[in-house]
Design a protein around this motif. Structure first.
Motif, PDB file in Angstrom:
ATOM      1  N   GLY A 187       6.285  25.237 -23.825  1.00  0.00           N
ATOM      2  CA  GLY A 187       7.048  25.402 -25.063  1.00  0.00           C
ATOM      3  C   GLY A 187       6.156  25.226 -26.284  1.00  0.00           C
ATOM      4  O   GLY A 187       4.985  24.862 -26.183  1.00  0.00           O
TER       5      GLY A 187
ATOM      6  N   HIS B 224      16.080  20.845 -20.255  1.00  0.00           N
ATOM      7  CA  HIS B 224      14.666  20.515 -20.083  1.00  0.00           C
ATOM      8  C   HIS B 224      14.603  19.057 -19.633  1.00  0.00           C
ATOM      9  O   HIS B 224      14.833  18.141 -20.418  1.00  0.00           O
ATOM     10  N   LYS B 225      14.297  18.871 -18.363  1.00  0.00           N
ATOM     11  CA  LYS B 225      14.262  17.521 -17.815  1.00  0.00           C
ATOM     12  C   LYS B 225      12.996  16.797 -18.252  1.00  0.00           C
ATOM     13  O   LYS B 225      11.964  17.409 -18.514  1.00  0.00           O
TER      14      LYS B 225
ATOM     15  N   LYS C 198      20.531  25.469 -20.434  1.00  0.00           N
ATOM     16  CA  LYS C 198      19.075  25.462 -20.263  1.00  0.00           C
ATOM     17  C   LYS C 198      18.513  24.053 -20.463  1.00  0.00           C
ATOM     18  O   LYS C 198      17.897  23.763 -21.487  1.00  0.00           O
TER      19      LYS C 198
ATOM     20  N   SER D  75      18.659  15.129 -19.882  1.00  0.00           N
ATOM     21  CA  SER D  75      17.820  16.270 -20.251  1.00  0.00           C
ATOM     22  C   SER D  75      17.950  16.580 -21.739  1.00  0.00           C
ATOM     23  O   SER D  75      18.915  16.186 -22.393  1.00  0.00           O
TER      24      SER D  75
ATOM     25  N   TYR E  36       6.593  22.585 -19.947  1.00  0.00           N
ATOM     26  CA  TYR E  36       7.562  23.678 -20.041  1.00  0.00           C
ATOM     27  C   TYR E  36       7.019  24.901 -20.779  1.00  0.00           C
ATOM     28  O   TYR E  36       7.755  25.862 -21.009  1.00  0.00           O
TER      29      TYR E  36
ATOM     30  N   ILE F 203       5.662  17.209 -22.753  1.00  0.00           N
ATOM     31  CA  ILE F 203       6.818  18.040 -22.398  1.00  0.00           C
ATOM     32  C   ILE F 203       6.548  19.502 -22.736  1.00  0.00           C
ATOM     33  O   ILE F 203       6.882  20.412 -21.968  1.00  0.00           O
TER      34      ILE F 203
ATOM     35  N   ASP G 181      10.115  25.955 -30.061  1.00  0.00           N
ATOM     36  CA  ASP G 181      11.231  25.565 -29.197  1.00  0.00           C
ATOM     37  C   ASP G 181      11.757  24.189 -29.598  1.00  0.00           C
ATOM     38  O   ASP G 181      12.924  23.874 -29.375  1.00  0.00           O
TER      39      ASP G 181
ATOM     40  N   TYR H 184      18.407  19.582 -24.450  1.00  0.00           N
ATOM     41  CA  TYR H 184      18.953  20.938 -24.457  1.00  0.00           C
ATOM     42  C   TYR H 184      18.604  21.646 -25.765  1.00  0.00           C
ATOM     43  O   TYR H 184      18.522  21.011 -26.827  1.00  0.00           O
TER      44      TYR H 184
END
Length: 468
Positions: free
Chosen positions: A286, A240-241, A238, A253, A284, A280, A355, A255
């Motif tokens: 998050g 996250h770029k 999974k 990325s 996302y 970010i 997260d 992770y």
């Protein structure tokens, strides 16, 4: 019937099946170490489950005890009214013959009439002092305790005060099935309490010593460190770029479960780091938890706003948007023992379920003079591994190098400050990055300029979430 409870979930998990029917539990320790509080907790929480508790006191006054435990969130009066608790104050006697005889007679009569499941004797110390070294009298007392433990076929709890902090458990400790030794000391004006599981028949424990506090309205709060046998790996399925292509190419990325350590000697550009993390989180959807041991929360909120506007060339972030994605907490390390600091972090994790977690300062900070350097390193390592197991990406920003954290990091970033650029809305810094298993590389001013352009493009796709 299931095992008896101590009223403290963490302690119950350590004791396992030790507190079963017929168990004799000895709680020993020095003055003020929490013996009566723990015994009261056992009495109260089992009574709430319908298990009657008989509390025998040789020292404590009923009104005083009821008042004290009520301040800790335990209402003994309510249990007494429901016939789930009975309190008896035994008179102190000088004669060793009469004290054992009276003790045995009253105890037997009350057990027969009340039929308790839990028996608390607070404390056995006055009886032991009266009978002294009389071998016959001590043997009689031992047999009496064993007899009553079998008679109630439940849990018998003995409290024993040990003078001078020594062991001094003697034959009482020998006949007990479970022995918990409590202790306390004052360090930097804070009370440091701990309990040791000295004995636990039939249920061996991995962790023998834990710190705890006695809190108003809450009772006993245990600081049980997470203890992992394995070293968890990040979840590489999974990624996250980064919103910046230039940083994504160089740093890669992020992770779930990764640890990123940023060494930032001056913390001068932390506003930009926190603002970028917020960005970010927005992209996302998050949740970010920021815990600072150094910078006040209000200052960080202001810094995030300022950094966000500078990175995005004037785009501001609303208070609602910030609160939706970021929670900021400040912990003063001078007010906590390291175990308490760790407990607060774990509590915030359960409440917020982030997260990504960001530490400003290496956790768990606290008054480190209370524990050895080796124990402190163990706490730090355990909490980092625990976050990895929870698949929470962790970012630690510190103004000095911490070798343990550096060795556990998946990404190590070193920030070197230079002069500020007058042309661009970005700081002029030199950033060295090392990802585990890869060669080190440098993020340049050009990368930051390209990053700012990428951010502005990215914001167009999430413009419904922000306001200008």
């Amino acid at each position: 019937m299931s095992n008896f409870t101590t009223g403290v979930a963490e302690l119950d998990s350590l004791l396992g099946n030790a507190l079963s029917e017929g168990t004799l539990l000895l709680i020993a320790g020095c003055l003020g170490s929490g013996k009566t509080t723990l015994a009261s907790s056992i009495c109260y929480w089992n009574a709430l489950k319908g298990r009657k508790c008989l509390y025998i006191s040789l020292q404590e006054d009923k009104d005083k005890l009821f008042r004290n435990v009520r301040n800790l969130g335990m209402d003994f009066k309510e249990l007494e009214d429901k016939n789930l608790l009975r309190f008896i104050k035994l008179p102190l006697m000088i004669s060793k013959e009469s004290i054992i005889d009276t003790f045995s007679r009253i105890l037997k009569d009350t057990i027969t009439s009340f039929n308790p499941n839990v028996l608390v004797i607070d404390s056995i110390t006055p009886i032991l002092k009266v009978i002294g070294n009389d071998i016959e009298a001590r043997a009689t007392l031992q047999n009496t305790l064993i007899e009553f433990s079998k008679l109630i076929n439940g849990l018998t709890v003995l409290i024993h005060e040990v003078e001078g902090g020594g062991d001094g458990l003697g034959d009482v400790g020998f006949v007990s099935d479970v022995v918990i030794f409590t202790s306390c000391k004052v360090v930097n004006n804070l009370v440091l309490r701990s309990m040791e599981i000295r004995k636990s028949r039939g249920s061996p424990t991995r962790i023998a010593k834990i710190g705890f506090a006695i809190e108003e309205g809450e009772g006993i709060r245990v600081f049980l460190p997470p203890l992992l046998k394995e070293i968890p790996a990040p979840d590489y399925t999974k990624p996250h770029k980064h919103p910046c292509k230039s940083l994504d190419r160089k740093i890669g990325s992020i992770y779930p479960g990764e640890l990123i350590f940023i060494l930032h000697p001056t913390l001068a550009y932390i506003d930009y780091i926190l603002a970028y993390i917020t960005l970010i989180a927005i992209i996302y959807r998050g949740r970010v938890l920021v815990i600072s041991y150094i910078i006040p929360p209000q200052h960080m909120i202001y810094g995030i706003r300022r950094g966000f506007e500078r990175i995005t060339a004037g785009v501001s972030i609303t208070e609602e948007l910030l609160s939706n994605y970021v929670r900021i907490e400040g912990l003063n390390p001078s007010a906590y023992l390291p175990e308490e600091s760790m407990y607060e972090v774990l509590k915030l994790l359960r409440e917020y379920n982030p997260d990504l977690i960001v530490f400003i300062g290496t956790p768990p900070l606290g008054i480190t003079s209370t524990i050895t350097e080796a124990d402190y390193k163990d706490l730090t390592m355990n909490i980092i591994l625990y976050l990895k197991k929870l698949r929470i990406a962790t970012l630690i920003i510190d103004d000095h190098d911490v070798e343990l954290v550096k060795s556990l990091s998946d990404i190590y970033i070193k920030v070197k400050s230079t002069s500020r650029s007058k042309v661009f809305r970005v700081p002029r810094v030199l950033v060295e990055v090392v990802r585990r298993g890869e060669a080190p590389y440098t993020v340049t001013l050009k990368d930051f300029i390209l990053c700012a352009k990428d951010v502005r493009k990215t914001l167009k796709s999430v413009k419904e979430s922000i306001t200008k």
